[in-house]
Scaffold this motif. Sequence first.
Motif, PDB file in Angstrom:
ATOM      1  N   THR A  96       0.831  -1.146  -0.020  1.00  0.00           N
ATOM      2  CA  THR A  96       0.022  -0.004   0.117  1.00  0.00           C
ATOM      3  C   THR A  96       0.901   1.047   0.002  1.00  0.00           C
ATOM      4  N   ASN A  97       0.204   2.618  -0.084  1.00  0.00           N
ATOM      5  CA  ASN A  97       1.029   3.801   0.074  1.00  0.00           C
ATOM      6  C   ASN A  97       1.569   3.719   1.219  1.00  0.00           C
ATOM      7  N   ASP A  98       1.113   3.410   2.325  1.00  0.00           N
ATOM      8  CA  ASP A  98       1.720   3.492   3.576  1.00  0.00           C
ATOM      9  C   ASP A  98       2.922   2.476   3.727  1.00  0.00           C
ATOM     10  N   VAL A  99       2.804   1.458   3.081  1.00  0.00           N
ATOM     11  CA  VAL A  99       4.018   0.353   3.050  1.00  0.00           C
ATOM     12  C   VAL A  99       5.204   1.119   2.351  1.00  0.00           C
ATOM     13  N   LEU A 100       4.826   1.754   1.191  1.00  0.00           N
ATOM     14  CA  LEU A 100       5.714   2.394   0.251  1.00  0.00           C
ATOM     15  C   LEU A 100       6.343   3.357   0.887  1.00  0.00           C
ATOM     16  N   SER A 101       5.627   4.241   1.870  1.00  0.00           N
ATOM     17  CA  SER A 101       6.111   5.341   2.354  1.00  0.00           C
ATOM     18  C   SER A 101       6.971   5.036   3.511  1.00  0.00           C
ATOM     19  N   ASP A 102       6.390   3.987   4.326  1.00  0.00           N
ATOM     20  CA  ASP A 102       7.707   3.559   5.531  1.00  0.00           C
ATOM     21  C   ASP A 102       8.758   2.722   5.117  1.00  0.00           C
ATOM     22  N   ALA A 103       8.780   2.043   3.820  1.00  0.00           N
ATOM     23  CA  ALA A 103       9.971   1.498   3.129  1.00  0.00           C
ATOM     24  C   ALA A 103      10.886   2.622   2.835  1.00  0.00           C
ATOM     25  N   MET A 119      14.716   3.098   3.969  1.00  0.00           N
ATOM     26  CA  MET A 119      15.898   3.150   2.857  1.00  0.00           C
ATOM     27  C   MET A 119      16.717   4.547   3.098  1.00  0.00           C
ATOM     28  N   ALA A 120      15.983   5.506   3.362  1.00  0.00           N
ATOM     29  CA  ALA A 120      16.879   6.687   3.468  1.00  0.00           C
ATOM     30  C   ALA A 120      17.610   6.604   4.895  1.00  0.00           C
ATOM     31  N   ALA A 121      17.035   6.009   5.963  1.00  0.00           N
ATOM     32  CA  ALA A 121      17.745   5.933   7.300  1.00  0.00           C
ATOM     33  C   ALA A 121      18.976   4.965   7.057  1.00  0.00           C
ATOM     34  N   TYR A 168      21.413  -0.574  -3.342  1.00  0.00           N
ATOM     35  CA  TYR A 168      21.494  -1.470  -2.228  1.00  0.00           C
ATOM     36  C   TYR A 168      22.787  -2.229  -2.427  1.00  0.00           C
ATOM     37  N   HIS A 169      23.180  -2.555  -1.127  1.00  0.00           N
ATOM     38  CA  HIS A 169      24.544  -3.269  -0.933  1.00  0.00           C
ATOM     39  C   HIS A 169      24.369  -4.704  -1.099  1.00  0.00           C
ATOM     40  N   PRO A 170      24.944  -5.409  -1.910  1.00  0.00           N
ATOM     41  CA  PRO A 170      24.734  -6.891  -1.987  1.00  0.00           C
ATOM     42  C   PRO A 170      24.805  -7.769  -0.609  1.00  0.00           C
ATOM     43  N   ASP A 171      25.484  -7.095   0.300  1.00  0.00           N
ATOM     44  CA  ASP A 171      25.598  -7.947   1.392  1.00  0.00           C
ATOM     45  C   ASP A 171      24.417  -7.471   2.624  1.00  0.00           C
ATOM     46  N   GLY A 172      23.431  -6.735   2.091  1.00  0.00           N
ATOM     47  CA  GLY A 172      22.470  -5.908   2.962  1.00  0.00           C
ATOM     48  C   GLY A 172      21.088  -6.330   2.355  1.00  0.00           C
ATOM     49  N   VAL A 173      20.103  -5.627   2.992  1.00  0.00           N
ATOM     50  CA  VAL A 173      18.679  -5.828   2.602  1.00  0.00           C
ATOM     51  C   VAL A 173      18.599  -5.252   1.201  1.00  0.00           C
ATOM     52  N   ASP A 174      17.601  -5.700   0.395  1.00  0.00           N
ATOM     53  CA  ASP A 174      17.273  -5.089  -0.834  1.00  0.00           C
ATOM     54  C   ASP A 174      15.751  -4.676  -0.588  1.00  0.00           C
ATOM     55  N   GLU A 175      15.212  -4.093  -1.904  1.00  0.00           N
ATOM     56  CA  GLU A 175      14.024  -3.405  -1.952  1.00  0.00           C
ATOM     57  C   GLU A 175      12.829  -4.190  -1.221  1.00  0.00           C
ATOM     58  N   ASN A 176      12.836  -5.668  -1.807  1.00  0.00           N
ATOM     59  CA  ASN A 176      11.912  -6.652  -1.174  1.00  0.00           C
ATOM     60  C   ASN A 176      11.995  -6.729   0.170  1.00  0.00           C
ATOM     61  N   ASP A 177      12.948  -6.779   0.685  1.00  0.00           N
ATOM     62  CA  ASP A 177      13.133  -6.680   2.224  1.00  0.00           C
ATOM     63  C   ASP A 177      12.357  -5.651   2.915  1.00  0.00           C
ATOM     64  N   LEU A 178      12.946  -4.463   2.322  1.00  0.00           N
ATOM     65  CA  LEU A 178      12.279  -3.129   3.104  1.00  0.00           C
ATOM     66  C   LEU A 178      10.621  -3.313   3.051  1.00  0.00           C
ATOM     67  N   LEU A 179      10.164  -3.793   1.800  1.00  0.00           N
ATOM     68  CA  LEU A 179       8.663  -3.805   1.715  1.00  0.00           C
ATOM     69  C   LEU A 179       8.070  -4.763   2.607  1.00  0.00           C
ATOM     70  N   ILE A 180       8.935  -5.822   2.973  1.00  0.00           N
ATOM     71  CA  ILE A 180       8.266  -6.770   3.745  1.00  0.00           C
ATOM     72  C   ILE A 180       8.545  -6.215   5.069  1.00  0.00           C
ATOM     73  N   ILE A 181       9.649  -5.697   5.595  1.00  0.00           N
ATOM     74  CA  ILE A 181       9.754  -5.128   6.821  1.00  0.00           C
ATOM     75  C   ILE A 181       8.628  -3.977   7.034  1.00  0.00           C
ATOM     76  N   ALA A 182       8.438  -2.938   5.959  1.00  0.00           N
ATOM     77  CA  ALA A 182       7.412  -2.098   6.100  1.00  0.00           C
ATOM     78  C   ALA A 182       6.110  -2.517   6.399  1.00  0.00           C
ATOM     79  N   SER A 183       5.635  -3.580   5.763  1.00  0.00           N
ATOM     80  CA  SER A 183       4.543  -4.291   5.732  1.00  0.00           C
ATOM     81  C   SER A 183       4.365  -4.932   7.121  1.00  0.00           C
ATOM     82  N   SER A 184       5.227  -5.417   7.805  1.00  0.00           N
ATOM     83  CA  SER A 184       5.102  -6.134   9.190  1.00  0.00           C
ATOM     84  C   SER A 184       4.835  -4.718  10.103  1.00  0.00           C
ATOM     85  N   ARG A 185       5.649  -3.534   9.938  1.00  0.00           N
ATOM     86  CA  ARG A 185       5.326  -2.384  10.984  1.00  0.00           C
ATOM     87  C   ARG A 185       4.135  -1.901  10.509  1.00  0.00           C
TER      88      ARG A 185
END
Length: 168
Positions: A69-76, A80-82, A90-107
């Motif tokens: 949703t828009n809320d998920v995109l905004s949180d992600a 990402m900025a933080a 994205y760094h290959p050893d860190g999270v990627d866009e999908n990970d951020l969307l998954i974290i934001a969905s949980s939040r």
Amino acid sequence: MQVIDASAIVHAWDNYPIEQFPPFWEWLEDDCKAGRLCIPQPAKDEVGYVSSECARWLQEVGITVLPVTNDVLSDASSIMAALGVTDDQYHPDGVDENDLLIIASSRCHGAVLISNEARQASLPLNKRKYRIPAVCTHVAPPPVSTCWITLSRLEGVLGLCVRRRLIY
């Protein structure tokens, strides 16, 4: 509510076959049907790319899919900025866009995120190298509390299944 990451469900699918561990899969099915276990759309898509059989099982048991949703995109975007990610670098050893969307969905749903990723032994200086547990703990803390189920200790998982059955 709990939100499952692709890494956790695919690990379980690959290592604990339904035929050999029916109580575990019955517990997951019950939680899916009751709406206690959900999956964000990006995680569901990842599961489909990795294991079509697991994706089909998730569909059959009726897991709730959380849309982006828009809320998920905004949180992600805030996460990402933080992390200091700019221009989708994205760094290959860190999270990627999908990970951020998954974290934001949980939040956004105030849910516990279940991932198979282990904590990093020491946090990298470069936040772009943070993995899901570090992001949830140090960059995007509550409202999401993070739970890592590694599924590597079968007795603990099956014990959890039995305890949860007694609670619900």
